[in-house]
Design a protein around this motif. Sequence first.
Motif, PDB file in Angstrom:
ATOM      1  N   PHE A   1     -10.915 -18.083  48.179  1.00 14.44           N
ATOM      2  CA  PHE A   1     -11.626 -17.974  49.453  1.00 14.44           C
ATOM      3  C   PHE A   1     -10.958 -16.956  50.363  1.00 14.44           C
ATOM      4  CE2 PHE A   1     -12.198 -19.273  53.876  1.00 14.44           C
ATOM      5  CZ  PHE A   1     -13.579 -19.135  53.981  1.00 14.44           C
ATOM      6  N   ILE A   2      -9.625 -16.993  50.434  1.00 17.99           N
ATOM      7  CA  ILE A   2      -8.898 -16.070  51.314  1.00 17.99           C
ATOM      8  C   ILE A   2      -9.100 -14.626  50.858  1.00 17.99           C
ATOM      9  CG2 ILE A   2      -6.578 -15.347  52.041  1.00 17.99           C
ATOM     10  CD1 ILE A   2      -5.812 -18.308  52.057  1.00 17.99           C
ATOM     11  N   VAL A   3      -9.114 -14.399  49.560  1.00 22.82           N
ATOM     12  CA  VAL A   3      -9.237 -13.048  49.027  1.00 22.82           C
ATOM     13  C   VAL A   3     -10.676 -12.545  49.117  1.00 22.82           C
ATOM     14  CG1 VAL A   3      -8.968 -11.691  46.899  1.00 22.82           C
ATOM     15  CG2 VAL A   3      -7.256 -13.360  47.528  1.00 22.82           C
ATOM     16  N   SER A   4     -11.653 -13.409  49.180  1.00 24.59           N
ATOM     17  CA  SER A   4     -13.065 -12.997  49.207  1.00 24.59           C
ATOM     18  C   SER A   4     -13.386 -12.287  50.527  1.00 24.59           C
ATOM     19  CB  SER A   4     -13.973 -14.211  49.030  1.00 24.59           C
ATOM     20  OG  SER A   4     -13.967 -14.993  50.203  1.00 24.59           O
ATOM     21  N   PRO A   5     -14.464 -11.477  50.553  1.00 25.78           N
ATOM     22  CA  PRO A   5     -14.841 -10.766  51.789  1.00 25.78           C
ATOM     23  C   PRO A   5     -15.123 -11.725  52.942  1.00 25.78           C
ATOM     24  CG  PRO A   5     -16.023  -9.844  49.914  1.00 25.78           C
ATOM     25  CD  PRO A   5     -15.269 -11.029  49.420  1.00 25.78           C
ATOM     26  N   VAL A   6     -15.785 -12.836  52.674  1.00 26.07           N
ATOM     27  CA  VAL A   6     -16.060 -13.801  53.742  1.00 26.07           C
ATOM     28  C   VAL A   6     -14.751 -14.350  54.278  1.00 26.07           C
ATOM     29  CG1 VAL A   6     -17.147 -16.015  54.262  1.00 26.07           C
ATOM     30  CG2 VAL A   6     -18.301 -14.387  52.752  1.00 26.07           C
ATOM     31  N   GLY A   7     -13.848 -14.670  53.371  1.00 25.86           N
ATOM     32  CA  GLY A   7     -12.548 -15.180  53.788  1.00 25.86           C
ATOM     33  C   GLY A   7     -11.771 -14.160  54.569  1.00 25.86           C
ATOM     34  N   GLN A   8     -11.884 -12.898  54.193  1.00 20.99           N
ATOM     35  CA  GLN A   8     -11.182 -11.828  54.908  1.00 20.99           C
ATOM     36  C   GLN A   8     -11.676 -11.736  56.350  1.00 20.99           C
ATOM     37  OE1 GLN A   8      -8.640  -9.653  54.026  1.00 20.99           O
ATOM     38  NE2 GLN A   8      -8.433 -11.004  52.236  1.00 20.99           N
ATOM     39  N   LYS A   9     -12.991 -11.864  56.551  1.00 18.48           N
ATOM     40  CA  LYS A   9     -13.538 -11.796  57.915  1.00 18.48           C
ATOM     41  C   LYS A   9     -13.032 -12.963  58.748  1.00 18.48           C
ATOM     42  CE  LYS A   9     -17.786  -9.324  56.901  1.00 18.48           C
ATOM     43  NZ  LYS A   9     -19.243  -9.376  56.885  1.00 18.48           N
ATOM     44  N   ILE A  10     -13.091 -14.158  58.175  1.00 20.75           N
ATOM     45  CA  ILE A  10     -12.650 -15.345  58.918  1.00 20.75           C
ATOM     46  C   ILE A  10     -11.157 -15.272  59.188  1.00 20.75           C
ATOM     47  CG2 ILE A  10     -12.370 -17.848  58.790  1.00 20.75           C
ATOM     48  CD1 ILE A  10     -15.012 -17.925  57.239  1.00 20.75           C
ATOM     49  N   MET A  11     -10.406 -14.930  58.177  1.00 21.38           N
ATOM     50  CA  MET A  11      -8.957 -14.886  58.331  1.00 21.38           C
ATOM     51  C   MET A  11      -8.540 -13.731  59.250  1.00 21.38           C
ATOM     52  SD  MET A  11      -7.851 -17.459  56.791  1.00 21.38           S
ATOM     53  CE  MET A  11      -6.121 -17.188  56.816  1.00 21.38           C
ATOM     54  N   GLY A  12      -9.250 -12.610  59.158  1.00 22.58           N
ATOM     55  CA  GLY A  12      -8.918 -11.460  60.002  1.00 22.58           C
ATOM     56  C   GLY A  12      -9.103 -11.782  61.468  1.00 22.58           C
ATOM     57  N   SER A  13     -10.211 -12.463  61.792  1.00 23.35           N
ATOM     58  CA  SER A  13     -10.444 -12.791  63.190  1.00 23.35           C
ATOM     59  C   SER A  13      -9.505 -13.897  63.661  1.00 23.35           C
ATOM     60  CB  SER A  13     -11.907 -13.194  63.412  1.00 23.35           C
ATOM     61  OG  SER A  13     -12.188 -14.374  62.692  1.00 23.35           O
ATOM     62  N   ALA A  14      -9.086 -14.747  62.803  1.00 21.45           N
ATOM     63  CA  ALA A  14      -8.203 -15.837  63.206  1.00 21.45           C
ATOM     64  C   ALA A  14      -6.767 -15.366  63.365  1.00 21.45           C
ATOM     65  CB  ALA A  14      -8.261 -16.966  62.186  1.00 21.45           C
ATOM     66  N   LEU A  15      -6.350 -14.424  62.541  1.00 24.64           N
ATOM     67  CA  LEU A  15      -4.962 -13.996  62.570  1.00 24.64           C
ATOM     68  C   LEU A  15      -4.725 -12.830  63.525  1.00 24.64           C
ATOM     69  CD1 LEU A  15      -4.035 -14.209  58.778  1.00 24.64           C
ATOM     70  CD2 LEU A  15      -3.452 -15.806  60.587  1.00 24.64           C
TER      71      LEU A  15
END
Length: 125
Positions: free
Chosen positions: A98-112
Amino acid sequence: MRVNEAVIERLEKVIDTLRDNSVKMGQMLAVHDEKLTKQDRIDAVLFEKVESLHREVSRSSSEIKAGCERDIRKVDDRLRIMEKKMWSIFGGLAIISFIVSPVGQKIMGSALTPNPSATIIQGTK
């Protein structure tokens, strides 16, 4: 009279023969009784041995059964541990995917990463 003497003599021989046969029959019965008594003793020993073997087999089968049940419990415990590890690994892989996926990248990018605030630089006069 001679006929009577001959009959009496013949009867005495028959009585003697019957007496001898009776004695022989008694001896034969004594021998057979001894053989039966001996066979009874042998049978008692054999039955005791059979009972002893039965007890030994029962004890051994109980020990084998207990050992098998213990081994089955150990295998079951090991399988449970392996199943827990498998589900933990599966969960970890799901999170990493999930973290490596594009959706995960968007969520993680905005959170971090905080949103950059706009700054205006004004010149001094």
